[in-house]
Design an enzyme around this catalytic site. Structure first.
Site, PDB file in Angstrom:
ATOM      1  N   TYR A 140      -5.374   7.189  -9.025  1.00  0.00           N
ATOM      2  CA  TYR A 140      -6.608   6.501  -8.642  1.00  0.00           C
ATOM      3  C   TYR A 140      -7.813   7.086  -9.372  1.00  0.00           C
ATOM      4  CZ  TYR A 140      -4.077   4.054  -5.010  1.00  0.00           C
ATOM      5  OH  TYR A 140      -3.196   3.230  -4.353  1.00  0.00           O
ATOM      6  N   CYS A 165       0.831  -1.209   0.000  1.00  0.00           N
ATOM      7  CA  CYS A 165       0.000   0.000   0.000  1.00  0.00           C
ATOM      8  C   CYS A 165       0.862   1.254   0.000  1.00  0.00           C
ATOM      9  CB  CYS A 165      -0.907  -0.021   1.236  1.00  0.00           C
ATOM     10  SG  CYS A 165      -1.721   1.560   1.570  1.00  0.00           S
TER      11      CYS A 165
END
Length: 335
Positions: free
Chosen positions: A202, A71
């Site tokens: 994103y 992450c």
């Protein structure tokens, strides 16, 4: 830049740190909107009684940083912890790269149990404090070891406070990640990096319409072109020394060719085709604390397996060739 601002803005865009663990991130017809509502508690040198949000005391050995190398938001905290020399002060628990609908899990540990917290899922630490916790189970998270309760998962503040609040425990010669003389400009740079690059990839990957994607793509590449130009005559984002701004940008660049270029359709160019950004990324990767905490296989496993609405087959690509990360970068001449 004020010590009271961690800088990443709210409401700019569900996220792969675990806000949505279902694998569903794309809303048809909509632009991507990140949920930035985290547990706001902080760990500080001199906590104020009755403070809102609550403040916890800095105590070596009391807290465990639970993170995942997969992450990017958690990867920040792992890197900063090592740069500052806090390894013996704050322990590190690493979740595996692939989580299920409930929580990040400790697949990398023997029997799948964190050896310090004694739990199989990070969710258990959240529920220990909030039995009906309604939001996603995110990394990074600071956990109070004596109680097993989560303290905070507010990732911008975690790295901010590792620098400002844990200073008495930094190693000799630890880098000044928030230099006072450039802090105001650094605030602006980090804000743009977060909204347009860290979160921009994103917005491309989770766009629910062609229009949303096109807008996100244009915004991302405008910012990357700005960074390419900025890094043409300076070694790091703020000059000749590494700062928090570099940590924040690096975790996106490290994932760019392996994931964002194809998986998120950020495919105008690869990182290796941007000479200044590519040299800069290699420079950081070869700096202790950066490359040693970058695991490309875990990164690919996470994105391609967990994000099933983007990659329903869950097939993980074999490429790209990663050998270039250790080649000479030549940026020493810039400072």
């Amino acid at each position: 830049m004020s010590e009271d601002s961690a800088n990443d803005s709210a409401n700019d865009g569900a996220d792969d740190s675990g806000t949505d663990t279902s694998g569903s991130y794309v809303e048809e017809g909509k632009s991507f909107d990140r949920d930035m509502n985290y547990i706001p508690d902080r760990i500080v040198r001199e906590p104020e009684e009755g403070a809102d949000p609550p403040q916890w005391p800095v105590e070596p050995g009391r807290y465990r940083l639970v993170a995942a190398k997969a992450c990017p938001w958690a990867n920040r905290a792992i890197i900063v912890r090592e740069l500052l020399g806090l390894e013996e002060v704050i322990s590190l628990g690493l979740a595996g790269p692939v989580h299920d609908k409930r929580s990040w899990t400790f697949d990398l540990d023997p029997d799948g149990v964190d050896p310090v917290l004694g739990v199989e899922r990070l969710q258990q630490s959240y529920f220990a404090r909030y039995p009906d916790y309604p939001r996603g189970i995110t990394v990074p998270a600071m956990v109070d070891v004596p109680t097993g309760q989560v303290v905070t998962n507010d990732f911008p503040w975690i790295t901010h406070d590792l620098f400002f609040e844990w200073r008495e425990h930094h190693k000799p010669g630890a880098p000044d990640l928030w230099p006072a003389d450039v802090r105001e400009e650094m605030d602006e740079v980090m804000q743009r990096v977060f909204t347009e690059v860290n979160n921009g990839v994103y917005r491309c990957g989770f766009a629910g319409s062609q229009e949303a994607y096109d807008e996100a793509y244009d915004r991302l590449w405008t910012a990357l072109d700005w960074l390419e130009e900025r890094l043409a005559d300076r070694r790091y984002l703020m000059g000749s020394t590494i700062t928090e701004a570099d940590v924040r940008l690096f975790t996106t660049l490290a994932r760019f060719d392996a994931v964002y270029h194809g998986h998120f359709k950020c495919n105008r160019q690869k990182l290796v085709e941007l000479p200044h950004l590519w040299g800069y990324a290699r420079d950081l990767f070869q700096t202790p604390g950066f490359g040693s905490n970058t695991d490309f296989e875990q990164i690919k496993q996470h994105y391609y397996v967990v994000q099933t609405d983007v990659n329903p087959s869950q097939v993980v690509p074999q490429g790209p060739d990663l050998s270039g990360w250790t080649t000479p970068h030549g940026r020493e001449q810039l400072g």
